[in-house]
Design a protein around this motif. Sequence first.
Motif, short mmCIF file in Angstrom:
data_model
loop_
_atom_site.label_atom_id
_atom_site.label_comp_id
_atom_site.label_asym_id
_atom_site.label_seq_id
_atom_site.Cartn_x
_atom_site.Cartn_y
_atom_site.Cartn_z
N SER A 1 0.83 -1.21 0.00
CA SER A 1 0.00 0.00 0.00
C SER A 1 0.86 1.26 0.00
O SER A 1 0.38 2.35 0.33
CB SER A 1 -0.93 -0.01 1.21
OG SER A 1 -0.18 -0.10 2.42
N LEU A 2 2.11 1.12 -0.38
CA LEU A 2 3.07 2.22 -0.35
C LEU A 2 2.54 3.47 -1.05
O LEU A 2 2.52 4.57 -0.47
CB LEU A 2 4.39 1.78 -1.01
CG LEU A 2 5.44 2.87 -1.25
CD1 LEU A 2 5.91 3.44 0.07
CD2 LEU A 2 6.61 2.30 -2.04
N GLU A 3 2.09 3.33 -2.28
CA GLU A 3 1.62 4.51 -3.03
C GLU A 3 0.26 4.98 -2.54
O GLU A 3 -0.05 6.17 -2.59
CB GLU A 3 1.59 4.20 -4.53
CG GLU A 3 2.98 3.97 -5.11
CD GLU A 3 3.01 4.03 -6.63
OE1 GLU A 3 1.97 4.31 -7.26
OE2 GLU A 3 4.10 3.78 -7.19
N LEU A 4 -0.55 4.05 -2.04
CA LEU A 4 -1.86 4.44 -1.52
C LEU A 4 -1.73 5.29 -0.25
O LEU A 4 -2.53 6.19 -0.01
CB LEU A 4 -2.71 3.20 -1.23
CG LEU A 4 -2.90 2.19 -2.36
CD1 LEU A 4 -3.86 1.09 -1.93
CD2 LEU A 4 -3.39 2.86 -3.63
N THR B 1 7.72 6.92 -10.00
CA THR B 1 8.18 5.53 -10.04
C THR B 1 9.55 5.39 -9.41
O THR B 1 9.80 4.44 -8.65
CB THR B 1 8.21 5.02 -11.50
OG1 THR B 1 6.88 5.01 -12.01
CG2 THR B 1 8.79 3.62 -11.57
N ILE B 2 10.45 6.31 -9.68
CA ILE B 2 11.80 6.22 -9.10
C ILE B 2 11.74 6.25 -7.58
O ILE B 2 12.51 5.57 -6.90
CB ILE B 2 12.72 7.35 -9.65
CG1 ILE B 2 14.16 7.17 -9.16
CG2 ILE B 2 12.20 8.73 -9.26
CD1 ILE B 2 14.84 5.92 -9.65
N GLU B 3 10.80 7.03 -7.02
CA GLU B 3 10.67 7.10 -5.56
C GLU B 3 10.18 5.77 -5.00
O GLU B 3 10.70 5.27 -3.99
CB GLU B 3 9.72 8.23 -5.17
CG GLU B 3 10.23 9.61 -5.52
CD GLU B 3 9.21 10.71 -5.26
OE1 GLU B 3 9.57 11.71 -4.62
OE2 GLU B 3 8.05 10.56 -5.69
N THR B 4 9.18 5.19 -5.65
CA THR B 4 8.66 3.90 -5.22
C THR B 4 9.75 2.84 -5.25
O THR B 4 9.93 2.07 -4.29
CB THR B 4 7.49 3.46 -6.12
OG1 THR B 4 6.41 4.39 -5.97
CG2 THR B 4 7.01 2.06 -5.77
N LEU B 5 10.51 2.80 -6.33
CA LEU B 5 11.56 1.79 -6.47
C LEU B 5 12.66 1.98 -5.43
O LEU B 5 13.17 1.00 -4.86
CB LEU B 5 12.14 1.83 -7.88
CG LEU B 5 11.18 1.40 -9.00
CD1 LEU B 5 11.82 1.59 -10.37
CD2 LEU B 5 10.75 -0.05 -8.81
N LYS B 6 13.02 3.23 -5.17
CA LYS B 6 14.07 3.48 -4.17
C LYS B 6 13.61 3.09 -2.77
O LYS B 6 14.40 2.57 -1.97
CB LYS B 6 14.49 4.96 -4.20
CG LYS B 6 15.39 5.31 -5.38
CD LYS B 6 15.83 6.77 -5.30
CE LYS B 6 16.85 7.07 -6.39
NZ LYS B 6 17.31 8.50 -6.34
N ILE B 7 12.35 3.35 -2.45
CA ILE B 7 11.80 2.95 -1.15
C ILE B 7 11.80 1.42 -1.04
O ILE B 7 12.18 0.85 0.00
CB ILE B 7 10.38 3.51 -0.95
CG1 ILE B 7 10.43 5.03 -0.80
CG2 ILE B 7 9.73 2.89 0.29
CD1 ILE B 7 9.08 5.72 -0.86
N MET B 8 11.39 0.75 -2.10
CA MET B 8 11.39 -0.70 -2.10
C MET B 8 12.82 -1.25 -1.93
O MET B 8 13.03 -2.24 -1.23
CB MET B 8 10.80 -1.23 -3.41
CG MET B 8 9.28 -1.08 -3.49
SD MET B 8 8.46 -2.15 -2.29
CE MET B 8 6.74 -1.85 -2.69
N GLN B 9 13.78 -0.60 -2.57
CA GLN B 9 15.17 -1.02 -2.42
C GLN B 9 15.66 -0.84 -0.99
O GLN B 9 16.35 -1.70 -0.42
CB GLN B 9 16.06 -0.24 -3.38
CG GLN B 9 17.52 -0.68 -3.39
CD GLN B 9 17.71 -2.05 -4.02
OE1 GLN B 9 17.76 -2.17 -5.24
NE2 GLN B 9 17.82 -3.11 -3.20
N LYS B 10 15.27 0.29 -0.38
CA LYS B 10 15.66 0.56 1.01
C LYS B 10 15.04 -0.46 1.96
O LYS B 10 15.67 -0.88 2.94
CB LYS B 10 15.22 1.98 1.39
CG LYS B 10 15.82 2.47 2.70
CD LYS B 10 15.51 3.94 2.91
CE LYS B 10 16.17 4.44 4.20
NZ LYS B 10 15.90 5.89 4.42
N GLN B 11 13.80 -0.87 1.67
CA GLN B 11 13.13 -1.86 2.50
C GLN B 11 13.69 -3.27 2.29
O GLN B 11 13.52 -4.14 3.15
CB GLN B 11 11.63 -1.86 2.19
CG GLN B 11 10.90 -0.60 2.62
CD GLN B 11 9.44 -0.58 2.19
OE1 GLN B 11 9.00 -1.41 1.39
NE2 GLN B 11 8.68 0.38 2.71
N ASN B 12 14.37 -3.47 1.15
CA ASN B 12 14.95 -4.79 0.83
C ASN B 12 16.39 -4.60 0.37
O ASN B 12 16.72 -4.85 -0.80
CB ASN B 12 14.12 -5.46 -0.28
CG ASN B 12 12.67 -5.64 0.10
OD1 ASN B 12 12.29 -6.61 0.75
ND2 ASN B 12 11.82 -4.70 -0.30
#
Length: 206
Positions: A75-78, A86-97
């Motif tokens: 639910s990151l973007e929600l 998109t770059i922000e979403t991907l960077k957050i996902m990378q930070k989380q993993n």
Amino acid sequence: MNKNSIAIFGGSFNPPTIAHINLAKQILDKMKNIEKIIFVPVSTKYNKQGLAPDEDRLELLKTICQDHPNMEVSSLELNSPRQLYTIETLKIMQKQNPDKTIYFIVGTDNLKELETWHAANEILQQFKIIVLERDNDIMEKIISNSLFLKQYRESFIKLNFNKIKLSSSYIRQKVQMGEEIKELVPEKIYKDILKIYKKEEKISLN
């Protein structure tokens, strides 16, 4: 092969269809290094007409993922106060993993527009892109016709998929016309889709 990667599947999922799940299954089957696929639905803050409420689309995806241990929904973007790039979403996902390689799944319709995306060069420098060919599109032709995309050819991965010509908009149209969709959506969310999209139709008519 070590499962050291995660694939991010963004979209409106308005509603999710058997095509979304089929593609996710094929990616997991063909890319043995991918541990899981994370669906990331866009929020109603996104400038797109006719999106069902965020919580409805989120719950539909959660229900589907209950039957697939290697699929999750975020639910990151929600939950973001604004629409994320998109770059922000991907960077957050990378930070989380931090110990995982992050792949991003796009259709060739988006590939054609990728050059116009915010920080497109960063996306292609930092992440691998799994390309889903749609309709009569050919990934290599799209890349070869773009000076920008050609610079990052090594970032793109093409898999041979069994294509299913099935869109969410087609599902919505059938629901609103009272036609059967049972074979086109996962069984567990069939009734919920009927409720949500019949309701959305009534709202739009007022």
